[in-house]
Design a protein around this motif. Structure first.
Motif, PDB file in Angstrom:
ATOM      1  N   GLN A 215       1.462   3.897  -1.417  1.00  0.00           N
ATOM      2  CA  GLN A 215       1.730   2.607  -2.055  1.00  0.00           C
ATOM      3  C   GLN A 215       2.491   2.792  -3.343  1.00  0.00           C
ATOM      4  O   GLN A 215       3.438   2.057  -3.629  1.00  0.00           O
ATOM      5  CB  GLN A 215       0.415   1.878  -2.317  1.00  0.00           C
TER       6      GLN A 215
ATOM      7  N   GLU B 206      -3.071   6.851   1.128  1.00  0.00           N
ATOM      8  CA  GLU B 206      -2.513   5.496   1.155  1.00  0.00           C
ATOM      9  C   GLU B 206      -2.108   5.035  -0.238  1.00  0.00           C
ATOM     10  O   GLU B 206      -1.065   4.417  -0.429  1.00  0.00           O
ATOM     11  CB  GLU B 206      -3.542   4.511   1.724  1.00  0.00           C
ATOM     12  N   MET B 207      -2.965   5.347  -1.197  1.00  0.00           N
ATOM     13  CA  MET B 207      -2.666   4.956  -2.575  1.00  0.00           C
ATOM     14  C   MET B 207      -1.349   5.572  -3.031  1.00  0.00           C
ATOM     15  O   MET B 207      -0.515   4.884  -3.622  1.00  0.00           O
ATOM     16  CB  MET B 207      -3.792   5.395  -3.501  1.00  0.00           C
TER      17      MET B 207
ATOM     18  N   SER C 276      -7.673   7.181   2.119  1.00  0.00           N
ATOM     19  CA  SER C 276      -7.393   6.102   1.169  1.00  0.00           C
ATOM     20  C   SER C 276      -6.563   6.607  -0.002  1.00  0.00           C
ATOM     21  O   SER C 276      -5.732   5.870  -0.552  1.00  0.00           O
ATOM     22  CB  SER C 276      -8.691   5.484   0.664  1.00  0.00           C
TER      23      SER C 276
ATOM     24  N   GLN D 160      -4.054  -2.880  -7.703  1.00  0.00           N
ATOM     25  CA  GLN D 160      -4.378  -1.990  -6.595  1.00  0.00           C
ATOM     26  C   GLN D 160      -4.915  -0.670  -7.091  1.00  0.00           C
ATOM     27  O   GLN D 160      -5.901  -0.146  -6.559  1.00  0.00           O
ATOM     28  CB  GLN D 160      -3.131  -1.757  -5.742  1.00  0.00           C
ATOM     29  N   LEU D 161      -4.274  -0.154  -8.123  1.00  0.00           N
ATOM     30  CA  LEU D 161      -4.764   1.094  -8.713  1.00  0.00           C
ATOM     31  C   LEU D 161      -6.193   0.902  -9.197  1.00  0.00           C
ATOM     32  O   LEU D 161      -7.035   1.788  -9.047  1.00  0.00           O
ATOM     33  CB  LEU D 161      -3.871   1.519  -9.869  1.00  0.00           C
TER      34      LEU D 161
ATOM     35  N   PHE E 295      -8.661   1.252  -6.559  1.00  0.00           N
ATOM     36  CA  PHE E 295      -8.903   2.612  -6.095  1.00  0.00           C
ATOM     37  C   PHE E 295      -9.788   3.386  -7.056  1.00  0.00           C
ATOM     38  O   PHE E 295     -10.317   4.429  -6.707  1.00  0.00           O
ATOM     39  CB  PHE E 295      -7.582   3.361  -5.925  1.00  0.00           C
TER      40      PHE E 295
END
Lengths: 229, 229
Positions: A85, A81-82, A78, B85-86, B89
């Motif tokens: 992104q 993926e971050m 993940s 999105q950050l 996470f």
DNA sequence: TCCACATTTCGATGATAATGGAAACGTCGA
DNA sequence: TCGACGTTTCCATTATCATCGAAATGTGGA
């Protein structure tokens, strides 16, 4: 790892150019020795170690000790993926991402791991050598048997020369993509070198990916009894 | 804006706690005056201005001058998404995100915009006032007509008092969520204040969201001829 | 024209953090 | 046991940058 994660701490990890370079280098999902990462980021080993410790602290990377080396890898998919992104949000976004996914397939198939072969090809060849009784597993060691001596000598490897090298002769190396062990050490390096010399494998430019040639497929089928694509 | 965007520059924007606080405050998608953002981040106006200039430089936020105020907002929805999105996470992820999407609905419906009402409710009420001929649009000005004088006085507003205030009397304000204009200036502030006083609207705690009461729905239907949910 | 006020620019300061030299540690090979 | 080497720890240096006081800018209202 304190896992004291918040937006700022995660972002600050990537905000430093050196750390970004390290993370980008780790983005292939494989293990990398600290020295390699330092070189990739253009900093001294001390500085890289400092950054890697920081990343490990919040669980972004994990360490795996193998001899005197310490192999780092991104801990969770993940997180990779971050970063991917974030990459997609940056700049005019060159086609890096597409090329990378394509590259990833190649890397999974066959690649260089420092100085020896890794990936599906390497794992299956190692399995074959164990099955044939040329090698024997002993912890992380891979002892070479009498039949192995003959096999490798027959293959064109100068075993006495390889034994003289100031490093482990034959040992296991964890394959990140396959989650299996493959042959490493001086023997792994020598075997890989020989196969490259015979043009069974060809290294790709600017990449750790390795491509199998037609002769390679045929030779591996004959010598190792396995069929690779 | 040089748009010199790379992963590091984007990440460094968020890595600073003050900037993170500002961005989180801007995440509601609305315009915010610089002073508000400074207060939200707990820093002085100078420092906030410094950060905002930095963010504007790479196109993360845009400025909109309205009188002596400068309203900042996140430039692109994609950037807001990236921050979201950050956020997802980060850490054990409190239920902030869910609450926010719920909050967002409320905010779109009716909210405070500095000192006056905004959102769907405000836009539709402003449209109603224009249609009824109580207000007349003139560029960014909203002139009050003779019938408007009567209407607002009848509503309980002390127009002479409002005119004395050291600010624009009646003007347009761009509604971010509705992409339409709503009534602002002293008149907008006075009208909002009056409706809050009459308990037609109730401000929510720790939020800019505003809730319409039953009396509010009834009163607005009678006075403005529109039905709000 | 003058004052009030939101905001920005300028300049100085102080704290933080990246960096690399020196040395220690641990592993490997001899 | 010793030397080589990859890596880390310690430490001092340096540069960067967030911060705020002071002053400038620009707008609005009287």
């Amino acid at each position: 790892m304190s896992l004291n994660r918040n937006v700022s701490s995660i972002a600050s990890l990537i905000s430093d150019p050196s750390r970004a370079a390290i993370l980008l280098h780790l983005l292939d999902g494989r293990c990398h020795p600290a020295g390699d990462l330092a070189a990739a980021a253009g900093i001294t080993p001390q500085t890289a170690s400092f950054h890697l410790a920081k990343m490990a602290e919040i669980g972004m990377v994990t360490v795996e000790k193998h001899g005197r080396h310490r192999y780092y890898r991104i801990a969770q998919a993940s997180d990779a993926e971050m970063i991917e992104q974030l990459l997609s949000f940056a700049g005019p976004a060159p086609v890096v991402s597409l090329r990378q996914s394509d590259q990833m397939k190649k890397l999974r198939h066959a690649r260089m791991c420092y100085d020896h072969l890794a990936g599906e090809a390497a794992v299956r060849m190692t399995e074959s050598l164990l099955r044939a009784g040329h090698l024997q597993k002993d912890g992380l060691q891979l002892h070479i048997t009498a039949s192995g001596e003959t096999f490798f000598a027959d293959f064109g490897l100068d075993l006495p020369q390889l034994r003289k090298k100031r490093r482990a002769f034959s040992r296991c190396c964890l394959d990140w993509t396959e989650r299996e062990h493959h042959l490493a050490g001086a023997l792994g390096q020598g075997l890989t070198e020989r196969m490259l010399a015979m043009d069974w494998f060809r290294r790709e430019e600017q990449s750790r990916a390795v491509r199998i040639t037609q002769e390679g497929k045929q030779g591996i089928a004959e010598r190792f009894g396995i069929r690779l694509e």
